[in-house]
Design an enzyme around this catalytic site. Structure first.
Site, PDB file in Angstrom:
ATOM      1  N   SER A 134       0.844  -1.209   0.000  1.00 17.64           N
ATOM      2  CA  SER A 134       0.000   0.000   0.000  1.00 17.64           C
ATOM      3  C   SER A 134       0.872   1.250   0.000  1.00 17.64           C
ATOM      4  O   SER A 134       0.453   2.312  -0.470  1.00 17.64           O
ATOM      5  CB  SER A 134      -0.902   0.029   1.240  1.00 17.64           C
ATOM      6  N   HIS A 171      -3.232   2.894   6.892  1.00  9.78           N
ATOM      7  CA  HIS A 171      -2.376   1.703   6.968  1.00  9.78           C
ATOM      8  C   HIS A 171      -1.089   1.881   6.166  1.00  9.78           C
ATOM      9  O   HIS A 171      -0.140   1.116   6.348  1.00  9.78           O
ATOM     10  CB  HIS A 171      -3.149   0.453   6.504  1.00  9.78           C
ATOM     11  N   LEU A 219     -10.971   3.399   7.815  1.00 12.77           N
ATOM     12  CA  LEU A 219     -10.970   3.985   6.471  1.00 12.77           C
ATOM     13  C   LEU A 219     -12.200   4.859   6.220  1.00 12.77           C
ATOM     14  O   LEU A 219     -13.269   4.628   6.777  1.00 12.77           O
ATOM     15  CB  LEU A 219     -10.881   2.873   5.424  1.00 12.77           C
ATOM     16  N   ASP A 249      -8.287   3.492  -3.096  1.00 14.15           N
ATOM     17  CA  ASP A 249      -9.507   3.299  -3.891  1.00 14.15           C
ATOM     18  C   ASP A 249     -10.488   2.370  -3.175  1.00 14.15           C
ATOM     19  O   ASP A 249     -11.703   2.540  -3.282  1.00 14.15           O
ATOM     20  CB  ASP A 249      -9.202   2.795  -5.310  1.00 14.15           C
ATOM     21  N   GLY A 250      -9.973   1.430  -2.392  1.00 16.30           N
ATOM     22  CA  GLY A 250     -10.867   0.560  -1.636  1.00 16.30           C
ATOM     23  C   GLY A 250     -11.714   1.363  -0.663  1.00 16.30           C
ATOM     24  O   GLY A 250     -12.919   1.132  -0.526  1.00 16.30           O
ATOM     25  N   ARG A 412     -32.258  22.276  25.871  1.00 10.50           N
ATOM     26  CA  ARG A 412     -31.783  22.414  24.481  1.00 10.50           C
ATOM     27  C   ARG A 412     -31.734  23.893  24.094  1.00 10.50           C
ATOM     28  O   ARG A 412     -30.828  24.339  23.401  1.00 10.50           O
ATOM     29  CB  ARG A 412     -32.653  21.616  23.515  1.00 10.50           C
ATOM     30  N   GLU A 460     -24.153  13.393   9.500  1.00  8.14           N
ATOM     31  CA  GLU A 460     -23.623  13.518  10.861  1.00  8.14           C
ATOM     32  C   GLU A 460     -22.210  12.962  10.995  1.00  8.14           C
ATOM     33  O   GLU A 460     -21.408  13.486  11.781  1.00  8.14           O
ATOM     34  CB  GLU A 460     -24.557  12.833  11.867  1.00  8.14           C
ATOM     35  N   ASP A 518     -42.790  12.189  18.448  1.00  3.74           N
ATOM     36  CA  ASP A 518     -41.985  11.825  17.267  1.00  3.74           C
ATOM     37  C   ASP A 518     -41.601  10.343  17.243  1.00  3.74           C
ATOM     38  O   ASP A 518     -41.242   9.797  16.204  1.00  3.74           O
ATOM     39  CB  ASP A 518     -40.719  12.690  17.187  1.00  3.74           C
TER      40      ASP A 518
HETATM   41  C1  LIG Z   1     -13.505   1.100   8.029  1.00  9.21           C
HETATM   42  C2  LIG Z   1     -12.463   0.046   7.751  1.00  9.21           C
HETATM   43  N1  LIG Z   1     -12.843  -1.125   7.218  1.00  9.21           N
HETATM   44  C3  LIG Z   1     -11.921  -2.093   7.001  1.00  9.21           C
HETATM   45  C4  LIG Z   1     -10.614  -1.889   7.307  1.00  9.21           C
HETATM   46  C5  LIG Z   1      -9.578  -2.990   7.097  1.00  9.21           C
HETATM   47  N2  LIG Z   1      -8.713  -2.632   5.925  1.00  9.21           N
HETATM   48  C6  LIG Z   1      -7.513  -2.082   6.099  1.00  9.21           C
HETATM   49  S1  LIG Z   1      -6.765  -1.713   4.669  1.00  9.21           S
HETATM   50  C7  LIG Z   1      -8.042  -2.338   3.763  1.00  9.21           C
HETATM   51  C8  LIG Z   1      -7.984  -2.305   2.264  1.00  9.21           C
HETATM   52  C9  LIG Z   1      -7.825  -0.906   1.796  1.00  9.21           C
HETATM   53  O1  LIG Z   1      -7.779  -0.832   0.422  1.00  9.21           O
HETATM   54  P1  LIG Z   1      -7.458   0.541  -0.288  1.00  9.21           P
HETATM   55  O2  LIG Z   1      -8.281   1.620   0.296  1.00  9.21           O
HETATM   56  O3  LIG Z   1      -7.610   0.335  -1.748  1.00  9.21           O
HETATM   57  O4  LIG Z   1      -5.981   0.849   0.122  1.00  9.21           O
HETATM   58  P2  LIG Z   1      -4.647   0.217  -0.488  1.00  9.21           P
HETATM   59  O5  LIG Z   1      -4.029  -0.534   0.621  1.00  9.21           O
HETATM   60  O6  LIG Z   1      -5.025  -0.678  -1.618  1.00  9.21           O
HETATM   61  O7  LIG Z   1      -3.872   1.368  -0.912  1.00  9.21           O
HETATM   62  C10 LIG Z   1      -9.031  -2.827   4.604  1.00  9.21           C
HETATM   63  C11 LIG Z   1     -10.288  -3.474   4.140  1.00  9.21           C
HETATM   64  C12 LIG Z   1     -10.267  -0.645   7.868  1.00  9.21           C
HETATM   65  N3  LIG Z   1      -9.019  -0.366   8.241  1.00  9.21           N
HETATM   66  N4  LIG Z   1     -11.212   0.306   8.052  1.00  9.21           N
END
Ligand SMILES: Cc1ncc(C[n+]2csc(CCOP(=O)(O)OP(=O)(O)O)c2C)c(N)n1
Length: 721
Positions: A134, A171, A219, A249-250, A412, A460, A518
């Site tokens: 990464s 990460h 993330l 991108d994930g 409030r 939010e 409500d």
């Molecule tokens: C909210 C959240 N969900 C899951 C994870 C676990 N996780 C860590 S890295 C990762 C993949 C990330 O992919 P990407 O955003 O494409 O980053 P890349 O490492 O490919 O640059 C996942 C699922 C996390 N850290 N945060």
């Protein structure tokens, strides 16, 4: 005008009249959000240096994209744009700001990128964990950002005027650490302590590191915080620093990213740049759009961003893209390869989060090292020191509360009154809301301080991240409000705010069944539980308008996350205006030497307890009533002292579910203490619509239920005797 001479762009005349403002060196007035736009929005005004630059050019050179071409001859005037926005987009886009770096610099940036790869691989292999692939996809992006584009003081990473950087894909922390080692702020040896217990270089960025403003790793949250920083830079600091955010991108599948994209687009945060590292792969699978960068581009444009697709491994394309300032936020969609530079691993699945084994790392490092032509290190440019000095310490209300005992006020509303007042004490107090300002009463702040109110709309999660971003580097004291229950959807952002050591203040209104008609979707019944679980949080639950005003003032001066729980019903003011309140200090509101039970209530149930006491008194049963003021920390000492004085009997009564509420907090405080019994009255199941009083009765948390519980407690012990 001479025949045939290109006329000046009509908008450029208007822009010249508009004065200074724009991208960097902003000196004009900030655009008051929500106010009538001036003849040209500040975001569209060019900076003074730019204007000078423009006027120094021959007129035909002024419109970079409308230079006469056979296919599209210019219309009347040099420019065919009919709106300031279109003109700004074309005529004023400072393409001329882009100076192509010389070959030597480009090579140095490539060399830097490869050194960052090597450092990231070394660090993760030494740690035996981490995400080298990464890091490697982002090596050129980080090299160009930190050693060509960004302006900052290496030895003063938190300087208020520095450009900001948020690593949303947290990460990839090793490459961030490698950058700071390359720049000279960290030692190479620090990198080899990555993830060790005695190292600040944790697995993901945390603000223990001077170069990290917000913790990332969950993330999808970095861009929201970056938006808060950019909003602060543009509208509060009116300074020239820019904000850069790197995302994977994930992580773009997270809805919170798109909440932030919408926010930045709406507020035209032209000082914000998001970089998408589109390396195709996520953790266990490819990201859904793989390398379809054009789809990302369309999405970004739909959100009001200027979006540029680049080869994310071309330092030249990156330099050019970063040089393109626009009058809207910019997204750089960088097509990259995960594990770039690691032979056998590049663009391969199943390598996410895996360090290279030692032998393999050595081989790969040799290969990458061979590509490095020059060991010379680049230095970043220094920032313009134009962020104002800010003082947010010791903020005091301009005057004491001015309520009358017995007058009916909803807490409030008292919150809105207090916040508006606090805003007069310090111009760095800001308020945010998620389209509930007329319910939470943050509208009272907006009325007094329109330019310091941020409407975050119904998003939010993003609102919490924006508040966190605004509060970084102590630039503002942020108060964000919505219904207490809607903060639950932002729990991850709140949790990360605590890890970020943020000092944001959150106010949740409409707590409990007492909101009435409500119904349960609007009732905060889990909020105490949630906020109690947040490390270092302070949880205020004021019992009347005076206590609310004090809570707001104290929160503004308290480190960590503060939560203020406010209620919808109006209840009488019980405290004098000069009553002193402190965190962790409960108030004994009713006391006599004949008290038989200690009743602890807060908010509406404090008033139910006082009514119950009134009724019981007629029957010669006396109770002690305690208002905890803060649920976290809880005043264990006062509770125990008074419980002991009332034969160890405690009854808690709260407008919250049993789980994690006041009753459980009290139980935790008295656990192990001999002779103490706790009876907990709380909401036991999912409520429904109805009148406030009907619901308090239905769930056994009203005056009658307290009277009943007291009588049972008293008779039980009598029987036992
Ligand atoms: C909210 C959240 N969900 C899951 C994870 C676990 N996780 C860590 S890295 C990762 C993949 C990330 O992919 P990407 O955003 O494409 O980053 P890349 O490492 O490919 O640059 C996942 C699922 C996390 N850290 N945060």
């Amino acid at each position: 005008m001479a025949p045939g001479a290109p006329a000046r762009c009509p908008w450029s005349r208007l822009l010249s009249a508009g004065g200074a403002g724009g991208l960097r060196g902003r000196t004009g007035p900030a655009s008051p959000v929500g106010a009538e736009p001036p003849s040209l929005p500040p975001a569209l005004r060019p900076s003074l240096p730019r204007l000078l630059f423009l006027s120094a050019l021959p007129s035909e050179a002024r419109c970079s994209r409308s230079s006469p071409s056979a296919a599209a001859p210019p219309g009347p005037g040099c420019c065919r744009h009919t709106t300031p926005a279109a003109a700004a987009d074309c005529c004023l886009a400072p393409m001329e700001d882009y100076h192509k770096p010389d070959q030597q610099t480009l090579q140095a940036l490539k060399d830097t990128a490869n050194r960052l790869r090597i450092s990231s691989i070394k660090a993760t292999t030494a740690a035996g964990s981490g995400h080298p692939t990464s890091c490697c996809s982002a090596a050129e992006i980080m090299s160009v950002l930190f050693f060509h584009t960004m302006k900052y003081k290496v030895q003063d990473p938190r300087n208020a005027s520095n450009d900001r950087f948020v690593l949303s894909k947290g990460h990839a922390a090793p490459i961030l650490y490698s950058v700071w080692a390359e720049a000279g702020f960290l030692q190479e040896t620090d990198l080899l302590n990555l993830r060790k217990i005695d190292s600040v270089l944790e697995g993901h960025p945390v603000p223990r590191q001077a170069f990290t403003d917000v913790a990332t790793g969950s993330l999808g949250q970095g861009l929201g915080a970056a938006c808060g920083m950019a909003y602060t830079g543009k509208f509060f600091d009116r300074a020239s620093y820019r904000v850069y955010c790197l995302l994977g991108d994930g992580e773009l599948s997270e809805g919170s990213v798109w909440e932030a994209m919408a926010f930045a687009g709406f507020y035209k945060l032209d000082n914000l740049v998001a970089i998408f590292d589109v390396n195709r792969l996520g953790q266990s699978d490819p990201a859904p759009l793989q390398h379809h960068v054009e789809i990302y581009q369309k999405r970004c444009e739909a959100f009001g961003w200027h979006a540029i697709i680049v080869d994310g491994h071309s330092v030249e394309e990156l330099c050019k893209a970063f040089g393109q300032a626009k009058h809207q936020p910019t997204a750089i969609i960088a097509k990259t390869f995960k594990g770039k530079g690691i032979s056998g691993v590049e663009d391969k699945e199943s390598w996410h989060g895996k360090p290279l084994p030692k032998n393999m790392a050595e081989q790969v490092i040799l290969e990458i090292d061979e590509k490095i032509q020059n060991k010379k290190k680049l230095s970043p440019a220094l920032p313009e020191e134009d962020a104002p000095v800010v003082n947010i310490r010791n903020i005091k209300m301009p005057s004491p509360p001015s309520y009358k005992v017995g007058e009916k006020w909803a807490t409030r509303k008292a919150y809105g009154v207090a916040l508006a007042k606090l805003g007069h004490a310090n111009d760095r107090v800001i308020a945010l809301d998620g389209d509930t300002k007329n319910s939470t009463f943050s509208e009272l702040f907006k009325k007094d301080h329109p330019s310091r109110y941020i409407e975050c709309y119904i998003a939010e999660q993003n609102m919490v991240s924006i508040a966190v971003g605004c509060a970084t580097r102590d630039r503002t004291v942020a108060f964000a409000s919505t219904f207490a229950t809607f903060f639950t959807r932002a729990f991850d952002q709140i949790r990360m705010a605590a890890i970020s050591e943020s000092n944001i203040n959150l106010c949740g209104s409409h707590c409990g069944v007492s909101i009435g008609e409500d119904g349960p979707s609007q009732m905060g019944l889990e909020d105490l539980s949630m906020f109690r679980a947040v490390p270092n949080a302070t949880v205020f639950y004021p019992g009347d308008a005076v206590a609310t005003e004090k809570a707001v003032e104290i929160a503004a001066n308290t480190k960590g996350i503060c939560f203020i729980r406010t209620s919808r019903p109006e209840n009488p003011v019980i405290y004098n205006n000069n009553e002193d309140f402190h965190i962790g200090q409960a108030k004994v509101v009713l006391k006599s030497k004949d008290d038989q039970v200690t009743v602890i209530g807060a908010g509406v149930t404090l008033h139910e307890a006082l009514s119950a006491a009134e009724q019981l008194r007629k029957e010669k049963i006396f109770i002690r009533v305690i208002d905890p003021f803060t649920i976290k920390p809880l005043d264990k000492k006062t509770i125990l002292e008074n419980a002991r004085a009332t034969k160890g009997r405690i009854i808690t009564v709260e407008d919250h579910y049993h789980e994690g509420g006041i009753g459980e907090a009290v139980c935790a405080a008295v656990v192990g203490e001999p002779g103490i019994t706790v009876n907990r009255l709380a909401v036991s199941h999912v409520p429904r619509s109805g009148k406030s009083a009907e619901l308090l009765k239905m769930f056994g948390i009203d005056k009658d239920a307290i009277v009943q519980a007291v009588k049972v407690a008293v008779s039980k012990s009598r029987n036992a005797e």
